[in-house]
Design an enzyme around this catalytic site. Structure first.
Site, short mmCIF file in Angstrom:
data_model
loop_
_atom_site.label_atom_id
_atom_site.label_comp_id
_atom_site.label_asym_id
_atom_site.label_seq_id
_atom_site.Cartn_x
_atom_site.Cartn_y
_atom_site.Cartn_z
N GLU A 112 -117.58 23.25 -109.45
CA GLU A 112 -118.73 24.11 -109.18
C GLU A 112 -118.52 24.94 -107.92
O GLU A 112 -118.95 26.09 -107.84
CB GLU A 112 -120.01 23.26 -108.99
CG GLU A 112 -120.44 22.46 -110.22
CD GLU A 112 -119.90 21.03 -110.22
OE1 GLU A 112 -118.74 20.84 -109.81
OE2 GLU A 112 -120.64 20.13 -110.65
N CYS A 116 -122.79 16.60 -109.18
CA CYS A 116 -122.99 15.39 -108.40
C CYS A 116 -124.17 15.53 -107.46
O CYS A 116 -124.58 16.63 -107.08
CB CYS A 116 -121.72 15.03 -107.62
SG CYS A 116 -121.30 16.24 -106.36
N CYS A 176 -122.92 18.92 -105.33
CA CYS A 176 -122.88 20.20 -106.04
C CYS A 176 -124.26 20.63 -106.51
O CYS A 176 -124.56 21.82 -106.58
CB CYS A 176 -121.93 20.12 -107.23
SG CYS A 176 -120.22 19.99 -106.69
N ALA A 235 -93.74 3.73 -131.98
CA ALA A 235 -92.92 4.53 -132.89
C ALA A 235 -92.40 3.60 -133.98
O ALA A 235 -91.78 2.58 -133.68
CB ALA A 235 -91.75 5.17 -132.15
N SER A 290 -83.07 -0.46 -131.71
CA SER A 290 -84.22 0.39 -132.04
C SER A 290 -83.99 1.85 -131.67
O SER A 290 -84.95 2.62 -131.59
CB SER A 290 -85.45 -0.13 -131.29
OG SER A 290 -85.25 0.01 -129.90
N ARG A 334 -96.72 9.37 -120.84
CA ARG A 334 -96.30 8.61 -119.66
C ARG A 334 -96.77 9.30 -118.38
O ARG A 334 -96.94 8.67 -117.35
CB ARG A 334 -94.78 8.45 -119.64
CG ARG A 334 -94.31 7.46 -120.67
CD ARG A 334 -92.84 7.17 -120.51
NE ARG A 334 -92.41 6.18 -121.48
CZ ARG A 334 -91.16 5.77 -121.61
NH1 ARG A 334 -90.22 6.26 -120.83
NH2 ARG A 334 -90.84 4.86 -122.51
N ARG A 350 -90.26 11.61 -117.82
CA ARG A 350 -89.33 12.71 -117.61
C ARG A 350 -90.02 14.04 -117.87
O ARG A 350 -89.65 14.80 -118.74
CB ARG A 350 -88.11 12.52 -118.51
CG ARG A 350 -87.22 11.37 -118.04
CD ARG A 350 -86.08 11.08 -119.00
NE ARG A 350 -86.56 10.41 -120.22
CZ ARG A 350 -86.70 9.10 -120.36
NH1 ARG A 350 -86.41 8.30 -119.37
NH2 ARG A 350 -87.15 8.60 -121.50
N GLU A 357 -96.79 0.24 -124.58
CA GLU A 357 -95.63 0.72 -125.36
C GLU A 357 -94.98 -0.36 -126.21
O GLU A 357 -93.99 -0.11 -126.87
CB GLU A 357 -94.60 1.35 -124.41
CG GLU A 357 -95.07 2.66 -123.80
CD GLU A 357 -93.92 3.65 -123.58
OE1 GLU A 357 -92.83 3.44 -124.13
OE2 GLU A 357 -94.16 4.63 -122.87
N SER A 378 -95.40 -8.51 -129.99
CA SER A 378 -96.29 -9.59 -129.60
C SER A 378 -97.48 -9.07 -128.78
O SER A 378 -98.64 -9.44 -129.01
CB SER A 378 -95.47 -10.66 -128.87
OG SER A 378 -96.11 -11.13 -127.74
#
Lengths: 375, 375
Positions: free
Chosen positions: B59, B85, B94, B164, B178, B194, B217, B303, B307
């Site tokens: 704002e 706020c 604001c 995936a 994998s 990530r 990355r 990720e 389990s």
């Protein structure tokens, strides 16, 4: 006009011919789908498509409409998705008709897949001084007649896999219960496939577990042949595929050991079931397909289950398919996976589905793939 | 002007505010993303968004720009994605600034999720005679701040699943191998996640099998906290998450039994690893999340592996996620499925992923889902 512009124009009219060809889907079988467009002075003056099995070819409709719209076709071009025929079959050869009507140019998508006649149509046209351009939108044109191309060349039916799975790859709970995996929109697409292919194939375990009818619930649709791979002849009289056989299109593929057994003779005579007999009790998928091809079935929708699908991948006989994935997780490793029995140490040994395209059905998705290309 | 037209106009400018808000993604955390637009005589005269944690609110930017473009804001409307706020924090409230600048109208998307202050901003505005309209494109506005809303209300981090899989639901071959399941386009999206969430969580088996670095990355991206669920403290000094800990953001969640052990003290002192200690060796996922929330981590990208994912579904703690599906079939039932351990007699007992949306990554597809809604 520049060559590039000409090329764009050719593609534009061929695209119209392709859309026309597709109108014959389900009705021209086992003939190919073909579309034709006659263009003069950048105006479409005739269109046609192959409408029903044994009926006039697409070129005939397009040329006759063109002749009604113009007295002089000497400046006209015909666009046709498949090389005009050169032989006297149920209709006179289209290549000769194009010559007789005096067109200037012929633009072709797919070549004739029949090695005995491929190129002969083009030859007739060129000999008569007609300008011929081939292979315009060839892959799109080939795509619409994969079933026809494969079958005419090999006499082996086209094999299309349909499979509905959970996100963890299951086709059934451990109890065999599998209703339902995918949503109604996805299941409607299955009905489309059941109407598109000449036969549906399932393994005996699917019959025993689900007791399916395997009919195409499409309006004005033709029911496919229902093919059960049943080496030990476990199909019973009360199964829907036997009870609902008024069209006499149920086929049981079983061991020669069962030939002339009391049960087999009863099924043949009273239930009008057709039989294909094979040696032994562990059939080769290639052999099954060859035998089914021999009785004139040009295409099969493979619907399961695990053992038949796994064997089809093992023998590399699947031409194309669509795997429907539900937004659903079974989470039980004792559930039935759609495929099993391979021994893979590494992820890069996994089988790849080629030419993948995704179809979204609300909350489900279909992975459509094309493993093989004909023509 | 009709009410309907007004409604369309309000939606149009709120949409602009939403797009502005999104520019703060990754930088304002753990503050909410907010966008604001000041409009007068159907012209945008000021825009702003919350740019970085602790920086001026959206704002402020929008109002100050508006004041430069117009001497009189008494006919102006401010559109803001989140209720202005009402409290003195790092910046003055604001809502008071809007009053002071003399605007006519305030249009709001999401309400303040903090029960202590919700509605107070609106109250300040209304008391000053400013016309207030709430809940415009509310669900879109809520959507961009789910992490903030959940964490401020519950102090439990938002849990987003990334996984995936092959078409048959596998995350690894039986050997544990994998690499790779999905293609590069899909893996780039993982990098985006990530960077988006404050922490990444994996189970110890994933560390042992894959030895991941778990870094983002992304150019100018901030590395997330790396959280390993490791009850028996099997993580070794040579694992990448320990070796590559120069930012001191690796956290091991382990049993209290390992507290003050030689290994633990060495990891703390020399490898700068942080520890969270829990009772026993079979942790409740809810308890893990509560502890992680206590140390100020507002969001976690889960990720794997099997389990931990299975437990997260079992305890129903997953807020949203994306499951990347490859056009690949392992075909080996001894391969590792992404989820297991449930006992399901029937298909209709399967878990459903809600609010599904599909993202296509070339030959791979992502099933994005949203299980819970906050605010």
């Amino acid at each position: 006009m520049s060559i590039n512009k000409n090329n764009e124009i050719d593609k534009k009219y061929m695209q119209i011919a392709i859309e026309l060809a597709k109108k014959g889907a389900g009705a021209v079988n086992p003939n190919p789908m073909v579309g034709a467009v006659v263009v003069q002075d950048e105006k479409v003056i005739g269109t046609g498509y192959h409408k029903y099995f044994g009926g006039p070819h697409a070129e005939v409709y397009a040329l006759e409409e063109a002749a009604q719209n113009s007295n002089d076709l000497s400046n006209a071009t015909i666009y046709v998705t498949l090389e005009p025929c050169s032989h006297y079959g149920k209709t006179p050869p289209c290549a000769e008709k194009i010559v007789k009507m005096g067109l200037k140019r012929c633009v072709i998508g797919s070549s004739d897949p029949n090695p005995k006649v491929a190129g002969k149509g083009v030859q007739i046209l060129r000999n008569a001084g007609i300008e011929v351009r081939e292979n315009v939108l060839k892959s799109e044109c080939d795509k619409i007649n994969q079933v026809f191309f494969k079958y005419i060349m090999t006499k082996i039916p086209y094999l299309f896999l349909k499979c509905a799975i959970t996100l963890d790859g299951k086709i059934a709970a451990k109890t065999g219960n599998s209703k339902w995996i995918t949503n109604e929109i996805a299941r409607e697409k299955v009905q489309f496939y059941r109407n598109k292919f000449m036969g549906i194939m399932v393994g005996i375990n699917t019959v025993l577990a689900d007791n399916p009818s395997l009919t195409a619930r499409v309006e004005n649709g033709i029911n496919p042949y229902r093919i059960i791979i049943d080496p030990h002849f476990k199909t019973g009289k009360n199964h829907n595929i036997i009870k609902e056989n008024s069209d006499e299109k149920t086929i049981i593929v079983t061991s020669k050991n069962n030939k002339n057994s009391e049960k087999q003779l009863d099924f043949s005579e009273n239930s009008k079931v057709k039989f294909v007999f094979l040696n032994g009790t562990k059939f080769s998928f290639k052999e099954i397909l060859r035998k089914i091809g021999e009785i004139g079935i040009d295409s099969i929708l493979l619907e399961g289950g695990q053992s038949l699908i796994s064997q089809a991948f093992e023998e590399n006989v699947i031409d194309a398919g669509e795997i429907f994935i539900a937004n659903k997780i079974l989470g039980d490793e004792k559930g039935k996976t759609f495929i099993a029995g391979f021994d893979r140490e590494k992820m890069d040994e996994a089988m790849i589905l080629e030419n993948v395209k995704y179809n979204i059905y609300g909350k489900n998705v279909g992975m459509e793939f094309l493993q093989k290309n004909y023509n």
